[in-house]
Design a protein around this motif. Structure first.
Motif, short mmCIF file in Angstrom:
data_model
loop_
_atom_site.label_atom_id
_atom_site.label_comp_id
_atom_site.label_asym_id
_atom_site.label_seq_id
_atom_site.Cartn_x
_atom_site.Cartn_y
_atom_site.Cartn_z
N SER A 71 4.97 1.98 4.00
CA SER A 71 3.92 1.00 4.27
C SER A 71 2.60 1.47 3.68
CB SER A 71 3.77 0.78 5.78
OG SER A 71 3.48 2.00 6.44
N ALA A 72 1.66 0.55 3.52
CA ALA A 72 0.39 0.86 2.86
C ALA A 72 -0.53 1.66 3.77
CB ALA A 72 -0.29 -0.42 2.41
N SER A 73 -1.17 2.66 3.21
CA SER A 73 -2.18 3.44 3.93
C SER A 73 -3.52 2.69 3.89
CB SER A 73 -2.33 4.81 3.29
OG SER A 73 -2.90 4.70 2.00
N PRO A 74 -4.53 3.15 4.63
CA PRO A 74 -5.83 2.46 4.62
C PRO A 74 -6.47 2.38 3.23
CG PRO A 74 -5.67 3.91 6.51
CD PRO A 74 -4.46 4.17 5.68
N ILE A 75 -6.10 3.28 2.29
CA ILE A 75 -6.71 3.24 0.96
C ILE A 75 -5.87 2.42 -0.03
CG2 ILE A 75 -7.84 5.45 1.32
CD1 ILE A 75 -5.75 6.71 -0.50
N GLY A 76 -4.81 1.78 0.46
CA GLY A 76 -4.02 0.90 -0.40
C GLY A 76 -2.71 1.48 -0.86
N MET A 77 -2.67 2.78 -1.16
CA MET A 77 -1.43 3.42 -1.59
C MET A 77 -0.49 3.55 -0.40
SD MET A 77 -2.97 6.54 -3.92
CE MET A 77 -1.36 7.07 -4.48
N SER A 78 0.80 3.57 -0.65
CA SER A 78 1.74 3.85 0.43
C SER A 78 1.57 5.30 0.89
CB SER A 78 3.18 3.61 -0.04
OG SER A 78 3.55 4.61 -0.97
N TYR A 79 2.00 5.57 2.11
CA TYR A 79 1.89 6.93 2.61
C TYR A 79 2.76 7.89 1.80
CZ TYR A 79 -0.65 5.22 6.69
OH TYR A 79 -1.59 4.66 7.51
N THR A 80 3.86 7.39 1.26
CA THR A 80 4.72 8.21 0.42
C THR A 80 3.98 8.61 -0.85
OG1 THR A 80 6.65 7.02 1.26
CG2 THR A 80 6.95 8.35 -0.70
N ALA A 81 3.37 7.64 -1.52
CA ALA A 81 2.63 7.93 -2.75
C ALA A 81 1.44 8.83 -2.45
CB ALA A 81 2.16 6.63 -3.39
N LEU A 82 0.75 8.56 -1.34
CA LEU A 82 -0.39 9.39 -0.96
C LEU A 82 0.05 10.83 -0.70
CD1 LEU A 82 -3.41 9.48 -0.30
CD2 LEU A 82 -2.84 8.83 2.05
N GLY A 83 1.20 10.98 -0.04
CA GLY A 83 1.71 12.32 0.21
C GLY A 83 2.04 13.06 -1.07
#
Length: 456
Positions: free
Chosen positions: A61-73
């Motif tokens: 799902s999308a994080s607050p900055i737009g990227m998914s949490y997977t991509a952000l990780g």
């Protein structure tokens, strides 16, 4: 038995969360005894990605900055890695082949105003670069045997999750023939199978392990890939496994007997492939059709029939749409493409072929840059002297085959496979330049009872 369609069901939280905590605790305890920050980071990067994929109900799902949490990780892992790596010149042998590719992404992404997707794509290549460099540093610190044993502990997580998915009946029904995929609660069998292929890669590259133990581990990895039921991964891993099995067995015989042993093994492997093809004839029948038609499976979209869409799970039709979409484009688009992830505006499915995808998104320059990267790393493998050259070349060939029917370079799991392979390739290339007869690298080496310090 819980079956779903295109998306795999996650394991129940009451099973998944304790498993993740136990796996993290075991890996942390092992890494606490390692005196290589790069080796610890490599294990952390791989384990964390597997954990994020297993938690896809939340992490996709999308994080607050737009990227998914997977991509952000994955981005955070790469940033951490930048602080772990040793300083290098910009002319480092690992970095050089990536510059043309990065330039293609920048030019195409900015020209097409696809800056967001461009940044996402570049973040994946940053992960690949960081992991490859970390693998190289870790190999210098503690040597191949110690590192690959540690990496297998990181890959123990998806293997354990697969066992749990079998026990709990959590499967994904992904094929029209009714077959199911045991993918450990991952989102899709493609990503999970590539993770398993990375584990098999580590097993194949281990040199100081008993033949019986190594072959047993390889066959366990193959069984796991078969249970994951992703046809592309099953086929792609065969060149690497075949070369390793042949070299592993024949080296146990004196040179004059190796020809006979090689012939017997060739017959046995051929018989095994024929038996496997017969038992799964319905699933692999498409390969015969492709062999007969060749490039004939690529045709203009308006000429594609319903029968064509059933060949290779529709890949021929998918490739045709992309190729003719590029062919009919303006000259500039033919040169630099339509931009990163531009396919999402036109096609319902990604290209299922890395070269075809690059052709559409980055044009001829992007394909040239991609082939330059692959050719560079393969060339280093071919120049290795006094090391596992055949295994390295076979590994690159397996990765190439994988890219022909899916897109491992579109997913972080594929970057893990290629990062390990590239790091190990550069390690042996540099070592062969210094001389094949050098002493083992200082660090930790295995003994019969555990991990002991080997003095420099």
């Amino acid at each position: 038995m819980d079956q779903i369609g295109a998306i795999g069901a996650a394991l129940p939280a009451y099973v998944l969360l304790p498993t993740l905590l136990l796996s993290a605790a075991l890996l942390t305890a092992l890494l606490a005894r390692v005196r290589s920050v790069s080796a610890s980071f490599a294990c952390f990067a791989i384990w964390t990605r597997c954990a994020l994929s297993a938690l896809h109900d939340f992490t996709f799902s999308a994080s607050p900055i737009g990227m998914s949490y997977t991509a952000l990780g994955s981005v955070m892992i790469s940033i951490i890695g930048l602080f772990v790596l040793r300083w290098r010149r910009l002319s480092d042998i690992v970095l050089l082949p990536f510059y043309p590719l990065i330039a293609c992404y920048l030019i195409s992404g900015i020209h097409s105003a696809q800056v967001g997707p461009m940044n996402v794509a570049l973040s994946k290549f940053l992960y690949l670069i960081v992991l490859a460099l970390a693998i190289k540093d870790a190999l210098d610190d503690i040597g191949p045997e110690r590192l690959f044993r540690l990496l297998l502990w990181a890959f123990a997580l998806p293997l354990l999750l697969q066992i749990l998915s079998i026990a709990l009946g959590v499967v994904k029904a992904g094929e029209a023939d009714g077959s199911v995929s045991y993918i450990g609660g991952f989102h899709h069998e493609a990503a999970f199978s590539v993770v398993l292929a990375s584990a098999v890669l580590c097993i194949c590259m281990m040199q100081r392990v008993g033949t019986i133990a190594k072959i047993a581990l390889i066959f366990y990895g193959l069984a796991a890939i078969i249970l994951a039921n992703y046809r592309t991964a099953m086929i792609a891993i065969l060149p690497l496994v075949g070369v390793v099995l042949v070299t592993e067995v024949t080296r146990r015989f004196v040179p004059r007997q190796r020809g006979i042993v090689l012939g017997v093994m060739g017959l046995a492997l051929g018989a095994a492939l024929l038996a496997g093809g017969y038992m799964e004839s319905e699933r692999f029948a498409d390969l015969g059709t492709v062999a007969q038609e060749g490039t004939g499976i690529i045709k203009r979209p308006e000429m594609i029939s319903d029968d064509d869409r059933r060949i290779l799970s529709g890949r021929g039709a998918i490739w045709s749409n992309y190729i003719y979409g590029w062919y009919d484009a303006k000259p500039l688009n033919k040169l630099i493409g339509f931009g990163p992830d531009a396919w999402t505006k036109v096609f319902p499915l990604y290209a299922h072929n890395t070269v075809v995808s690059f052709l559409y998104e980055l044009g001829l320059t992007g394909v040239a840059a991609l082939l330059f990267l692959w050719g560079w790393m393969l060339g280093l493998a071919l120049l290795v002297r006094g090391g596992p050259r055949l295994q390295l070349v076979a590994g690159h060939f397996s990765f190439f085959v994988l890219n022909m029917a899916t897109m491992p370079m579109w997913m972080i799991e594929g970057m893990i496979f290629y990062g390990i392979l590239c790091g190990y390739t550069v390690y042996w290339f540099m070592r062969s330049r210094r001389g094949a007869g050098q002493a083992p690298a200082p660090g930790f080496h295995t003994t019969a009872v555990g991990w002991d310090r080997h003095p420099a």
